[in-house]
Write a protein that holds these residues in place. Structure first.
Motif, PDB file in Angstrom:
ATOM      1  N   ARG A 191      52.647 161.341  -4.067  1.00  0.00           N
ATOM      2  CA  ARG A 191      51.181 161.371  -4.008  1.00  0.00           C
ATOM      3  C   ARG A 191      50.648 160.286  -3.081  1.00  0.00           C
ATOM      4  O   ARG A 191      49.679 160.490  -2.353  1.00  0.00           O
ATOM      5  N   LEU A 192      51.306 159.115  -3.133  1.00  0.00           N
ATOM      6  CA  LEU A 192      50.878 158.013  -2.291  1.00  0.00           C
ATOM      7  C   LEU A 192      51.006 158.366  -0.808  1.00  0.00           C
ATOM      8  O   LEU A 192      50.081 158.151  -0.014  1.00  0.00           O
ATOM      9  N   LEU A 193      52.139 158.951  -0.425  1.00  0.00           N
ATOM     10  CA  LEU A 193      52.325 159.318   0.979  1.00  0.00           C
ATOM     11  C   LEU A 193      51.433 160.494   1.368  1.00  0.00           C
ATOM     12  O   LEU A 193      50.970 160.583   2.507  1.00  0.00           O
ATOM     13  N   ALA A 194      51.186 161.404   0.428  1.00  0.00           N
ATOM     14  CA  ALA A 194      50.272 162.517   0.713  1.00  0.00           C
ATOM     15  C   ALA A 194      48.859 161.997   0.962  1.00  0.00           C
ATOM     16  O   ALA A 194      48.142 162.486   1.839  1.00  0.00           O
ATOM     17  N   ALA A 195      48.454 160.970   0.188  1.00  0.00           N
ATOM     18  CA  ALA A 195      47.134 160.385   0.392  1.00  0.00           C
ATOM     19  C   ALA A 195      47.038 159.727   1.763  1.00  0.00           C
ATOM     20  O   ALA A 195      46.009 159.796   2.434  1.00  0.00           O
ATOM     21  N   ARG A 196      48.137 159.094   2.193  1.00  0.00           N
ATOM     22  CA  ARG A 196      48.128 158.497   3.526  1.00  0.00           C
ATOM     23  C   ARG A 196      47.946 159.572   4.600  1.00  0.00           C
ATOM     24  O   ARG A 196      47.168 159.404   5.539  1.00  0.00           O
ATOM     25  N   ARG A 197      48.661 160.683   4.456  1.00  0.00           N
ATOM     26  CA  ARG A 197      48.521 161.763   5.438  1.00  0.00           C
ATOM     27  C   ARG A 197      47.115 162.338   5.429  1.00  0.00           C
ATOM     28  O   ARG A 197      46.540 162.637   6.486  1.00  0.00           O
ATOM     29  N   ALA A 198      46.543 162.492   4.224  1.00  0.00           N
ATOM     30  CA  ALA A 198      45.172 163.017   4.131  1.00  0.00           C
ATOM     31  C   ALA A 198      44.187 162.067   4.791  1.00  0.00           C
ATOM     32  O   ALA A 198      43.250 162.496   5.479  1.00  0.00           O
ATOM     33  N   ALA A 199      44.386 160.759   4.587  1.00  0.00           N
ATOM     34  CA  ALA A 199      43.496 159.783   5.217  1.00  0.00           C
ATOM     35  C   ALA A 199      43.609 159.852   6.725  1.00  0.00           C
ATOM     36  O   ALA A 199      42.606 159.776   7.449  1.00  0.00           O
ATOM     37  N   GLY A 200      44.830 160.009   7.218  1.00  0.00           N
ATOM     38  CA  GLY A 200      45.010 160.125   8.664  1.00  0.00           C
ATOM     39  C   GLY A 200      44.331 161.357   9.220  1.00  0.00           C
ATOM     40  O   GLY A 200      43.707 161.313  10.284  1.00  0.00           O
ATOM     41  N   ARG A 201      44.437 162.486   8.482  1.00  0.00           N
ATOM     42  CA  ARG A 201      43.762 163.704   8.944  1.00  0.00           C
ATOM     43  C   ARG A 201      42.249 163.536   8.933  1.00  0.00           C
ATOM     44  O   ARG A 201      41.556 164.032   9.827  1.00  0.00           O
ATOM     45  N   ALA A 202      41.724 162.849   7.904  1.00  0.00           N
ATOM     46  CA  ALA A 202      40.278 162.639   7.824  1.00  0.00           C
ATOM     47  C   ALA A 202      39.778 161.837   9.011  1.00  0.00           C
ATOM     48  O   ALA A 202      38.757 162.159   9.617  1.00  0.00           O
ATOM     49  N   VAL A 203      40.510 160.767   9.356  1.00  0.00           N
ATOM     50  CA  VAL A 203      40.118 159.963  10.510  1.00  0.00           C
ATOM     51  C   VAL A 203      40.187 160.793  11.785  1.00  0.00           C
ATOM     52  O   VAL A 203      39.307 160.741  12.640  1.00  0.00           O
ATOM     53  N   SER A 204      41.244 161.587  11.899  1.00  0.00           N
ATOM     54  CA  SER A 204      41.390 162.434  13.085  1.00  0.00           C
ATOM     55  C   SER A 204      40.268 163.453  13.175  1.00  0.00           C
ATOM     56  O   SER A 204      39.738 163.727  14.259  1.00  0.00           O
ATOM     57  N   ASP A 205      39.888 164.032  12.012  1.00  0.00           N
ATOM     58  CA  ASP A 205      38.809 165.014  12.011  1.00  0.00           C
ATOM     59  C   ASP A 205      37.492 164.402  12.470  1.00  0.00           C
ATOM     60  O   ASP A 205      36.736 165.004  13.227  1.00  0.00           O
TER      61      ASP A 205
END
Length: 354
Positions: free
Chosen positions: A81-95
């Motif tokens: 979950r921790l690594l998934a949250a990191r990926r989601a945060a990266g996608r949000a910044v990219s978006d």
């Protein structure tokens, strides 16, 4: 996720969670080290550090390789979950960076909210970036607006000009509003432009606090010898009727020099009706409370409801544009500013000001 040894917070950073899962998924330290492109001793040391922080053994050696202990298995899902949250945060910044999501925050004077801001926001949302939400806040008085721009609370302001000067800000003029006279339905007045001298004889509706329009109107009245003491040079319903009405209720506007700092009681002495809100001018004019000097957009709305409107002669114009700090804009603001410039250029081509 910093934590204390033995307190159930074993990862001091995302890299430790990534290393832990690599060992789980690879079934051994050696295979995980190859997968991560790190030295095996370094990975073994990291695993031991995680176990110390967790206060439990997380792996055990079996004939099938290194497998998680019950404590290790309990840690797998939280680590994923921790690594998934990191990926989601990266996608949000990219978006946000690519303008697929996020929010564009603007501050604007009421005088530009309908024209040209509304058209620019519509183009931004409709054709360019529908995933980006837009928040438009009412501008405070001009002195406070300059302060909030300079200290970073607002990034981009769409405003009537000029604003009080500040070395921290840059302004860009994008066009102007033509100021028209608006009167009640049935008003008997000759066709054609109305002179400032004729305006001076009319009962007027005023917006409490003035702005850029007052400078243009003052100049026009000065040309006809009507400037000071005539009780109307700012009683034009313009007052930021191309104006920026001030909802703050302050007794003094944020003028650009001492001459323009007119107390509210002085406004009341020459205006038949004073209102703090620009939006109130339309019903006041339509019900016969007085005439008002408004920008062309408001004049057209009054005419649509039966009011009588006339241009001024010679023309009186109030400029508008944008203000921002002397630093690069966010991606959303940068794109919006370009759309606003294009909108103002199209507005000029339509004969509504350069």
């Amino acid at each position: 996720m910093p934590g204390e040894p033995g307190r159930g917070a074993p990862f001091t950073g995302l890299r430790q969670a990534e290393y832990f899962l690599a060992v789980v998924d690879s079934g051994g330290i050696t295979a995980a080290a190859r997968r991560l492109h790190v030295a095996q001793p370094s990975l073994s040391q990291t695993v031991r550090a995680i176990e110390r922080q967790a206060g439990a053994e997380l792996f055990e050696r079996t004939p099938r390789g290194v497998v998680p202990t019950p404590a290790g298995r309990a840690l797998v899902e939280p680590a994923r979950r921790l690594l998934a949250a990191r990926r989601a945060a990266g996608r949000a910044v990219s978006d946000v960076a690519s303008l697929r999501a996020g929010r564009l925050e603007l501050v604007a004077h009421a005088s530009v909210a309908a024209d040209p801001l509304a058209r620019a926001v519509g183009r931004f949302r409709r054709a360019a970036h529908p995933g980006v939400g837009v928040l438009v806040e009412d501008a405070p008085d001009d002195d406070e607006l300059v302060y909030t721009l300079a200290d970073g609370r607002h990034e981009l302001a769409v405003v009537s000009l000029p604003l009080p000067s500040s070395p921290d800000l840059v302004t860009e003029e994008l066009g102007h509003h033509d100021i028209w006279l608006a009167m009640a339905p049935g008003t008997a007045i000759a066709p054609g432009p109305v002179s400032p001298a004729e305006v001076s004889a009319m009962p007027l509706v005023a917006v409490l606090h003035g702005g850029s329009a007052r400078h243009a109107i003052r100049r026009a009245l000065a040309d006809t010898g009507q400037e000071q003491g005539s009780g109307h040079e700012e009683g034009t319903g313009h007052q930021r009727s191309t104006g920026h009405e001030r909802d703050t209720g302050r007794e003094q506007d944020a003028g650009h020099d001492e001459e323009s700092r007119e107390p509210a009681q002085a406004v009341r002495s020459w205006a038949g009706v004073v209102t703090p809100r620009l939006g109130s001018v339309i019903p006041l004019v339509l019900t016969g409370a007085g005439a008002a000097l408004v920008d062309r957009w408001y004049a057209e709305r009054i005419a649509e409801q039966g009011g009588v409107v006339r241009p001024l002669g010679p023309p009186v114009r109030a400029p508008f544009g944008v203000a921002r700090r002397r630093e690069p804009l966010s991606p959303a603001c940068r794109v919006f500013l370009e759309i606003l410039r294009e909108t103002c250029a199209a507005r000029s081509a339509e004969g509504r000001g350069t």
